[in-house]
Design an enzyme around this catalytic site. Sequence first.
Site, PDB file in Angstrom:
ATOM      1  CD  GLU A   1     -19.036  -9.584 -27.402  1.00 56.32           C
ATOM      2  OE1 GLU A   1     -17.931  -9.344 -26.470  1.00 56.32           O
ATOM      3  OE2 GLU A   1     -19.226  -8.437 -28.256  1.00 56.32           O
TER       4      GLU A   1
ATOM      5  CD  GLU B   1     -16.121  -0.356 -35.622  1.00 56.66           C
ATOM      6  OE1 GLU B   1     -17.147   0.311 -36.144  1.00 56.66           O
ATOM      7  OE2 GLU B   1     -16.029  -1.343 -35.165  1.00 56.66           O
TER       8      GLU B   1
ATOM      9  CD  GLU C   1     -19.165   1.293 -33.581  1.00 58.48           C
ATOM     10  OE1 GLU C   1     -19.356   0.215 -34.198  1.00 58.48           O
ATOM     11  OE2 GLU C   1     -18.627   1.464 -32.692  1.00 58.48           O
TER      12      GLU C   1
ATOM     13  CG  HIS D   1     -22.624   1.904 -37.537  1.00 57.48           C
ATOM     14  ND1 HIS D   1     -21.489   2.176 -38.402  1.00 57.48           N
ATOM     15  CD2 HIS D   1     -22.265   0.776 -36.976  1.00 57.48           C
ATOM     16  CE1 HIS D   1     -20.678   1.355 -37.835  1.00 57.48           C
ATOM     17  NE2 HIS D   1     -20.906   0.675 -37.052  1.00 57.48           N
TER      18      HIS D   1
ATOM     19  CD1 TRP E   1     -14.375   0.834 -27.742  1.00 60.68           C
ATOM     20  CD2 TRP E   1     -13.417   0.208 -29.863  1.00 60.68           C
ATOM     21  NE1 TRP E   1     -14.076  -0.588 -27.922  1.00 60.68           N
ATOM     22  CE2 TRP E   1     -13.556  -0.980 -29.470  1.00 60.68           C
ATOM     23  CE3 TRP E   1     -12.972   0.393 -31.143  1.00 60.68           C
ATOM     24  CZ2 TRP E   1     -13.320  -2.186 -30.002  1.00 60.68           C
ATOM     25  CZ3 TRP E   1     -12.712  -0.801 -31.678  1.00 60.68           C
ATOM     26  CH2 TRP E   1     -12.852  -2.005 -31.380  1.00 60.68           C
TER      27      TRP E   1
ATOM     28  CB  CYS F   1     -18.359  -3.397 -28.389  1.00 63.53           C
ATOM     29  SG  CYS F   1     -16.890  -2.616 -27.484  1.00 63.53           S
TER      30      CYS F   1
ATOM     31  CG  HIS G   1     -17.412  -2.322 -39.850  1.00 63.41           C
ATOM     32  ND1 HIS G   1     -18.598  -3.415 -39.172  1.00 63.41           N
ATOM     33  CD2 HIS G   1     -17.554  -1.376 -38.807  1.00 63.41           C
ATOM     34  CE1 HIS G   1     -19.087  -2.936 -37.883  1.00 63.41           C
ATOM     35  NE2 HIS G   1     -18.368  -1.654 -37.860  1.00 63.41           N
TER      36      HIS G   1
ATOM     37  CE1 TYR H   1     -14.681   3.782 -32.670  1.00 65.31           C
ATOM     38  CE2 TYR H   1     -16.491   3.932 -31.272  1.00 65.31           C
ATOM     39  CZ  TYR H   1     -15.529   3.145 -32.256  1.00 65.31           C
ATOM     40  OH  TYR H   1     -15.917   1.927 -32.508  1.00 65.31           O
TER      41      TYR H   1
ATOM     42  CG  HIS I   1     -23.285  -2.771 -34.122  1.00 62.43           C
ATOM     43  ND1 HIS I   1     -22.142  -3.729 -34.031  1.00 62.43           N
ATOM     44  CD2 HIS I   1     -22.501  -1.790 -34.549  1.00 62.43           C
ATOM     45  CE1 HIS I   1     -21.154  -3.334 -34.417  1.00 62.43           C
ATOM     46  NE2 HIS I   1     -21.345  -1.975 -34.919  1.00 62.43           N
TER      47      HIS I   1
END
Length: 200
Positions: A91, A118, A120, A36, A165, A71, A29, A108, A73
């Site tokens: 989380e 960002e 993604e 990604h 987002w 969120c 980032h 976005y 990855h």
Amino acid sequence: MAETLVGERVVLLDPAGAAVGTALKSEVHHAATPLHLAFSCYVFDAAGSLLVTKRAAHKATWPDVWTNSFCGHPGPDEDIATALARRAVDELTIRLGDLRPVLPRFRYRAVMPNGVVENEVCPVFAATTADPPEPHASEVSALEWVPWSMFRDDVLAGRREVSPWCAWQVAELAALPDDPLAWPAGDWAALPPAALGSAA
């Protein structure tokens, strides 16, 4: 255990959503963030209230900002359903039920005031939980349960500030039924190619 950035890699994508390599999450980032793979999840309780979270203050992107439930990855060679289950624990210490894609093609790009980007392909999922969330402070600084219709209407009207987002996702999710527990499952096959694994 909450996620650590040490050695963690994200999946880089071509414009069609196919994997073209990996990069360290701790380095991906910046002002020229490459495209990604990511995901967003909206977690509901049995009454249809949404778990809304506030991102921890040390987050590299949008710290101290309210957003959807969580969120993350997927890692290299990790299918997206496995990644979602992992991040729900990392989380919020919750298990997910009725996991389904609701915006499988969401993508976005957003720029922070400091220039960090960002960028993604970020399919959006809905899920339920019966577990009381126990957030990890390294990931989440606050949370609340909000009736979906109230959250949706407040975001759309600009009465509630959320991550960019999340705002764009809510605008698309507003076309779905008022009861989020009745949202139809999207097509797993519509996910970006890099996300297709055992979840497909």
